[in-house]
Design an enzyme around this catalytic site. Structure first.
Site, short mmCIF file in Angstrom:
data_model
loop_
_atom_site.label_atom_id
_atom_site.label_comp_id
_atom_site.label_asym_id
_atom_site.label_seq_id
_atom_site.Cartn_x
_atom_site.Cartn_y
_atom_site.Cartn_z
CB ALA A 144 -4.50 -0.70 9.05
CE LYS A 160 -2.71 -5.42 6.67
NZ LYS A 160 -2.41 -4.27 5.79
CD GLU A 171 -1.89 -6.48 3.16
OE1 GLU A 171 -3.03 -6.58 3.64
OE2 GLU A 171 -1.50 -5.48 2.53
N GLY A 203 0.83 -1.21 0.00
CA GLY A 203 0.00 0.00 0.00
C GLY A 203 0.86 1.25 0.00
C1 5RP Z 1 -3.39 -3.50 1.22
C2 5RP Z 1 -3.60 -3.06 2.62
C3 5RP Z 1 -3.08 -1.72 3.00
O1 5RP Z 1 -2.31 -1.85 4.15
C4 5RP Z 1 -4.24 -0.82 3.29
O2 5RP Z 1 -5.11 -0.81 2.16
C5 5RP Z 1 -3.78 0.61 3.59
O3 5RP Z 1 -3.27 1.18 2.43
P1 5RP Z 1 -2.64 2.63 2.38
O4 5RP Z 1 -1.37 2.60 3.16
O5 5RP Z 1 -2.43 2.89 0.90
O6 5RP Z 1 -3.64 3.60 2.97
O7 5RP Z 1 -4.18 -3.74 3.43
O8 5RP Z 1 -4.01 -4.72 0.95
#
Ligand code: 5RP
Length: 225
Positions: free
Chosen positions: A87, A98, A107, A33
């Site tokens: 997250a 997540k 993950e 992410g």
């Molecule tokens: C990906 C995830 C990421 O940790 C979650 O979506 C948070 O993303 P970002 O740091 O872009 O806000 O679980 O599967």
């Protein structure tokens, strides 16, 4: 500060958190992410202080390699001292939703193998009750409609994430309008549906530390009982 700047403050705080514990044979677990990407970019400066990384997605593996950080298969490594990841939502128990980036299964696997899970997030991710963010569920493609019907029975409004294929070759259903009162029980309940690979509740293995970036700086939080 913008949300991206807040994400970068927690990426920097995570570097400070792990740096004293790095050893030449350390293999780190790395999430997926935009927040994890900022962490990877900062980790590049320390590349000579640890052995390499296990990645929770092909995208993170590629970014790590781009910084000349060696990427290992989890099966070659066993456990990892730290898993650092973002997250979509996190509560006071450091239970999380997540999988916004569809990487939830890998993950969850790397998190399960970690001695310490450090969650890095901007303050918008903190919630009192999980569920405003649609909960992702990874499914075996042929089971998608069946799983969706079971999710309706549980009270969710399931929506197929069109055009997304996970790194494992599966599909994602997002559960809308699905507020969660007992994340531990719901995580187990969803995993018991035939055809579900994983769901995006991280309660059985939540985070050990949350580095939360807000307008007053980075807060370091541990789970409440
Ligand atoms: C990906 C995830 C990421 O940790 C979650 O979506 C948070 O993303 P970002 O740091 O872009 O806000 O679980 O599967």
């Amino acid at each position: 500060m913008t949300q991206d700047e807040l994400k970068d403050t927690v990426a920097a705080a995570a570097i400070d958190e792990i740096r004293p514990h790095l050893a030449r044979n350390s293999v780190l677990g790395i999430g997926t992410g935009s927040t994890a990407n900022l962490f990877i970019d900062r980790l590049a400066a320390l590349r000579d202080d640890f052995k390499g990384a296990v990645a929770s997605s092909e995208a993170s593996a590629e970014r790590l390699r781009g910084h000349d950080i060696e990427v290992f298969e989890l099966n070659e490594v066993g456990s990892v001292p730290f898993y650092i990841d973002g997250a979509d939502e996190v509560n006071a128990h450091l239970h999380m939703i997540k999988g916004g980036g569809a990487a939830l299964t890998r993950e969850k696997i790397v998190a399960a193998c970690s001695e310490r899970f450090i969650c890095i997030a901007d303050a918008s991710k903190r919630v009192t009750r999980l569920g405003a963010f649609p909960l992702p569920v990874e499914v075996i493609p042929m089971a998608r409609s069946y799983v969706a019907r079971e999710l309706v029975k549980l009270g969710a409004d399931p929506v197929y994430r069109q055009g997304v294929v996970t790194d494992n070759g599966n599909q994602i259903i997002d559960c809308f309008d699905f507020m969660i009162d007992d994340p531990l029980a719901m995580e187990a309940r969803l995993n018991a549906i035939v055809g579900v690979v994983t769901n995006g509740l991280f309660a059985a293995r939540g985070a050990d530390v949350l580095l939360l970036g807000g307008s007053n700086g980075v807060e370091r939080l541990t789970p409440t009982e």
